[in-house]
Design a protein around this motif. Structure first.
Motif, short mmCIF file in Angstrom:
data_model
loop_
_atom_site.label_atom_id
_atom_site.label_comp_id
_atom_site.label_asym_id
_atom_site.label_seq_id
_atom_site.Cartn_x
_atom_site.Cartn_y
_atom_site.Cartn_z
N ARG A 146 -38.31 -49.35 20.08
CA ARG A 146 -39.51 -48.57 20.83
C ARG A 146 -40.24 -49.50 21.55
O ARG A 146 -40.64 -50.72 20.92
N LEU A 147 -40.56 -49.37 22.68
CA LEU A 147 -41.45 -50.02 23.43
C LEU A 147 -42.98 -49.96 23.12
O LEU A 147 -43.40 -48.75 23.20
N ASN A 148 -43.94 -50.63 22.65
CA ASN A 148 -45.24 -50.42 22.35
C ASN A 148 -45.96 -51.15 23.51
O ASN A 148 -45.98 -52.37 23.61
N ILE A 149 -46.83 -50.32 24.04
CA ILE A 149 -47.78 -50.99 25.09
C ILE A 149 -49.20 -50.57 24.32
O ILE A 149 -49.53 -49.56 24.18
N LEU A 150 -49.91 -51.89 24.19
CA LEU A 150 -51.34 -51.66 23.41
C LEU A 150 -52.33 -51.67 24.70
O LEU A 150 -52.07 -52.07 25.70
N PRO A 151 -53.41 -50.99 24.29
CA PRO A 151 -54.36 -51.06 25.47
C PRO A 151 -54.93 -52.14 25.62
O PRO A 151 -55.13 -53.24 24.83
N ASP A 152 -55.27 -52.66 27.11
CA ASP A 152 -55.84 -53.71 27.35
C ASP A 152 -57.22 -53.68 27.64
O ASP A 152 -57.61 -52.97 28.37
N GLU A 153 -58.19 -54.41 27.02
CA GLU A 153 -59.70 -53.83 27.07
C GLU A 153 -60.24 -54.42 28.21
O GLU A 153 -61.15 -53.62 28.76
N ARG A 154 -59.68 -55.31 29.25
CA ARG A 154 -60.05 -55.24 30.63
C ARG A 154 -59.88 -54.15 31.41
O ARG A 154 -60.52 -53.90 32.21
N ILE A 155 -58.74 -53.43 31.10
CA ILE A 155 -58.42 -52.17 31.99
C ILE A 155 -59.04 -50.91 31.30
O ILE A 155 -59.58 -50.09 32.26
N SER A 156 -59.19 -50.94 29.90
CA SER A 156 -60.00 -49.80 29.25
C SER A 156 -61.35 -49.65 29.52
O SER A 156 -61.81 -48.65 29.92
N SER A 157 -61.98 -50.77 29.74
CA SER A 157 -63.39 -50.66 30.30
C SER A 157 -63.78 -50.06 31.71
O SER A 157 -64.56 -49.61 31.98
N LEU A 158 -62.44 -50.12 32.42
CA LEU A 158 -62.67 -49.43 33.78
C LEU A 158 -62.24 -48.00 33.72
O LEU A 158 -62.49 -47.36 34.86
#
Length: 197
Positions: A4-16
């Motif tokens: 399974r490919l796990n993509i974790l949230p990136d804080e730099r993008i999440s803040s936007l």
């Protein structure tokens, strides 16, 4: 066994995310029946045509709310009858089966729909036809129901010709799949344009 490919949230993008969501909602409010066809590229048309053919429909329409949010306007069509109606008609939300589906956000399929008291006869009288069978499903994009997709099987008005075969559950499912794919494509298209990707 597949990995399974796990993509974790990136804080730099999440803040936007809130800013992006607000921008997309602003764009969604600018989409109208008149400019919606500009979003319908060849892939969207292909997906709709596939659903239309799998359902065995004579005509298929996307209806969107107008700016007053009081009427549904056919803004993109496949089939001769649909093309005649596109941007040439509006139906009040309180009338007909398409209004009922928009209000309830529940799919509808019925054969011999001309016998249903909720079925509006205005389009049939306008085009001198009889709607024999109808499928209507809610149409979503950018996280909100913004219209419906309808498809029909038609007869000539006052004709003694053999009735169309009608729709079955699998035909409803084909239109629901097509609608879901078109929703995803529109969301992707608008997101891609918004972030200039």
């Amino acid at each position: 066994m597949p990995v399974r490919l796990n993509i974790l949230p990136d804080e730099r993008i999440s803040s936007l995310s809130p800013s992006l969501e607000n921008r997309l909602l602003t764009i969604a409010e600018q989409i109208s029946p008149e400019n919606f066809p500009s979003l319908c590229d060849s892939m969207i048309r292909y997906v709709l045509e596939q659903g239309f053919h799998l359902a065995g429909a004579d005509s298929e329409l996307i209806w969107l709310l107008d700016r007053s949010r009081e009427n549904l306007v056919p803004c993109f069509g496949i089939g001769e009858a649909a093309e005649k109606l596109t941007l040439n008609y509006s139906q009040p939300l309180r009338e007909g089966i398409i209004g009922m589906v928009m209000a309830s956000e529940q799919p509808f399929v019925e054969n011999e729909v001309f016998k249903n008291e909720r079925h509006s006869k205005i389009v049939d009288m306008k085009l001198r036809q009889q709607t024999y069978a109808m499928i209507v499903v809610p149409f979503y994009f950018l996280r909100q129901c913004r219209g419906v997709i309808s498809c029909v099987q038609l007869k000539n008005a006052d004709s003694s010709e053999v009735d169309p075969p009608g729709f079955r559950v699998e035909h409803l499912q084909a239109i629901q799949r097509a609608g879901a794919l078109v929703s995803e494509l529109i969301d992707y298209h608008l997101l891609r344009q918004t972030v200039q990707w």
